[in-house]
Design a protein around this motif. Structure first.
Motif, short mmCIF file in Angstrom:
data_model
loop_
_atom_site.label_atom_id
_atom_site.label_comp_id
_atom_site.label_asym_id
_atom_site.label_seq_id
_atom_site.Cartn_x
_atom_site.Cartn_y
_atom_site.Cartn_z
N THR A 180 46.60 31.06 40.48
CA THR A 180 46.74 32.47 40.88
C THR A 180 48.12 32.77 41.44
O THR A 180 48.60 33.89 41.35
CB THR A 180 45.68 32.85 41.93
N ASN A 248 35.92 39.30 33.32
CA ASN A 248 35.82 39.31 34.78
C ASN A 248 36.19 40.70 35.25
O ASN A 248 36.71 41.51 34.50
CB ASN A 248 36.69 38.21 35.42
N LYS A 250 38.10 41.39 37.85
CA LYS A 250 39.20 41.31 38.80
C LYS A 250 40.25 42.39 38.50
O LYS A 250 40.54 42.67 37.34
CB LYS A 250 39.90 39.94 38.64
N THR A 253 45.02 39.47 38.48
CA THR A 253 44.77 38.12 37.99
C THR A 253 45.66 37.11 38.70
O THR A 253 45.24 35.98 38.97
CB THR A 253 45.05 38.07 36.46
N LYS A 401 41.63 39.48 46.92
CA LYS A 401 40.54 38.49 46.86
C LYS A 401 40.71 37.50 45.70
O LYS A 401 39.76 37.22 44.95
CB LYS A 401 39.20 39.18 46.78
N LEU A 402 41.91 36.99 45.55
CA LEU A 402 42.17 36.07 44.44
C LEU A 402 41.52 34.71 44.64
O LEU A 402 41.40 33.93 43.69
CB LEU A 402 43.68 35.91 44.21
N LYS A 404 38.50 34.24 45.45
CA LYS A 404 37.05 34.32 45.18
C LYS A 404 36.75 33.93 43.74
O LYS A 404 37.50 34.23 42.84
CB LYS A 404 36.55 35.74 45.41
#
Ligand code: ASP
Ligand code: MG
Length: 404
Positions: A180, A248, A250, A253, A401-402, A404
């Motif tokens: 990430t 996903n 998200k 990314t 919230k990377l 998670k």
């Protein structure tokens, strides 16, 4: 034929014992009934040593000879891998770019693969052999040896997957996959399971050094799924694929950063048509890449301030070109080398409103000043002071919230 292309990076083949480990990885695919095409890079450090020698011989080392020289490391790695497989009782042989041949086009040191002749390799695969192919190199229409730019064996692997219609293309490297963010700057990184070509292209152009950016462009154009995984750990890595395959929700990314940026501000520039063009023309003529640009709206309609960034290595030249440019007038030139560029990347931001606000607010809450901003459909970049980089990364990693 169920073909898999396995590419090994420099660290994966960095020592003889690692090469023996690589041979075991190759055999595991043969046992799963794959026909394996191996593409190898040079043992780590080898290419750098050769580059250094060329510089010692001449600062103007001719590019056609440079390619012959720096592509030599791949030959060694490939024959060692073939030898290791032979030793374990498997049929394998090395192939140099010119023997296949791999035809490239474009300039020496930055050629691109145009075609790969398949006949002999297919015959060898059918006979139960495993071809071990040199990455990074090819030949041009004049039969001269060419190379694909540093890190170019990634592009070799992707083009082999394309021409041989491989089921899989796996890039074995020394990291677990695409993370990430840079683990050297933030400890609590997470491995990205799937990432789109577009995001990966941004990540690697903006500092993540897992794969050569050109190779990702090749994968994208040819719709080839790429697996990036570690040759040291037996676990799934990252899959680089089309956006449609990514499931996903998200928004962001990944986060990437570069620290070799420099900022220049021209204060009190005459505000009239053509000024920006006059400023940037000599820079473009001298191949200086201007990255982020902002121009303030002038309060009095007569004068404005213009700020932009270049790579640090181009700063000296840029400074000189601006000062010698008689077509422009400005009151003052301010230079700042203590800056870095931080970017958040994600296709999710196309459909999510308010991402820019969240990024800016999160940085503001930590009293991190934003100097310049630039955005595209899938990324937001900010220029900040170098001293704030780590804090900014951890702030944004948490905000989006990377982990998670
Ligand atoms: N050995 C070449 C280099 O170091 C190519 C590669 O590793 O991909 O750039
Ligand atoms: Mg590499």
């Amino acid at each position: 034929m169920k073909i898999v292309v396995l590419k090994f990076g420099g660290t994966s083949v960095g020592t003889v014992s690692r090469i023996k480990k690589v041979a075991k990885i190759i055999i595991s695919y043969i046992k799963k009934k794959y026909k394996v095409i191996v593409v190898s890079s040079a043992m780590s450090g080898e290419t750098n040593k050769l580059v250094k020698k060329s510089k010692e011989v001449s600062t103007k080392f001719i590019s056609s000879e440079y390619d012959v020289l720096v592509s030599a490391g791949e030959q060694i790695a490939c024959s060692l891998i073939a030898g290791a497989l032979n030793d374990l009782g498997y049929k394998a042989r090395s192939w140099m770019g010119w023997q296949i041949p791999i035809i490239t086009q474009g300039d020496h040191t930055s050629s691109r693969i145009e075609e790969i002749y398949k006949k002999n390799i297919l015959k060898y695969l059918k006979s139960g052999g495993t071809p071990i192919v040199t990455g990074f190199q090819g030949i041009n229409f004049n039969k001269r040896v060419t190379t694909l730019g540093r890190g170019g064996s990634d592009a070799s692997a992707i083009m082999f997957a394309k021409f041989f219609n491989a089921k899989r293309c796996i890039i074995y490297t020394d990291v677990k996959g695409v993370m990430t963010t840079d683990p050297r700057l933030f400890k609590k990184v997470r491995k990205i399971k799937t990432i789109s070509y577009e995001e990966m292209l941004e990540m690697s152009s903006l500092g993540a050094k897992v794969m050569q950016p050109h190779s990702i462009q090749d994968a994208r154009l040819n719709r080839i799924d790429v697996d990036v995984m570690s040759s040291f750990k037996n676990e799934n890595g990252t899959i680089i694929t089309k956006r449609r395959n990514i499931k996903n929700n998200k928004i962001i990314t990944g986060i990437s950063s570069t620290s070799n940026d420099a900022k220049l501000s021209l204060i009190g520039v005459k505000d009239k048509p053509g000024v920006a063009a006059s400023i940037f023309k000599p820079l473009s003529k001298n191949s200086i890449n201007v990255d982020m640009v902002v121009q303030n709206i002038s309060a009095n309609g007569k004068e404005t301030d213009l700020t932009f960034t270049v790579k640090s290595e181009d700063l000296y030249k840029t400074n000189k070109l601006l000062k010698n440019n008689t077509n422009i007038k400005f009151r003052k030139l301010i230079i700042d080398k203590n800056v870095c560029k931080l970017s958040i990347i994600g296709v999710g931001m196309i459909t999510t409103p308010g991402v820019t606000y969240r990024m800016f607010q999160a940085l503001a809450d930590k009293k991190i000043n934003i100097i310049v901003i630039s955005t595209s459909e899938i990324k937001i970049s900010v220029l900040i002071n170098k001293k704030n980089l780590k804090k900014a990364i951890s702030t944004l990693h948490n905000e989006f919230k990377l982990n998670k």
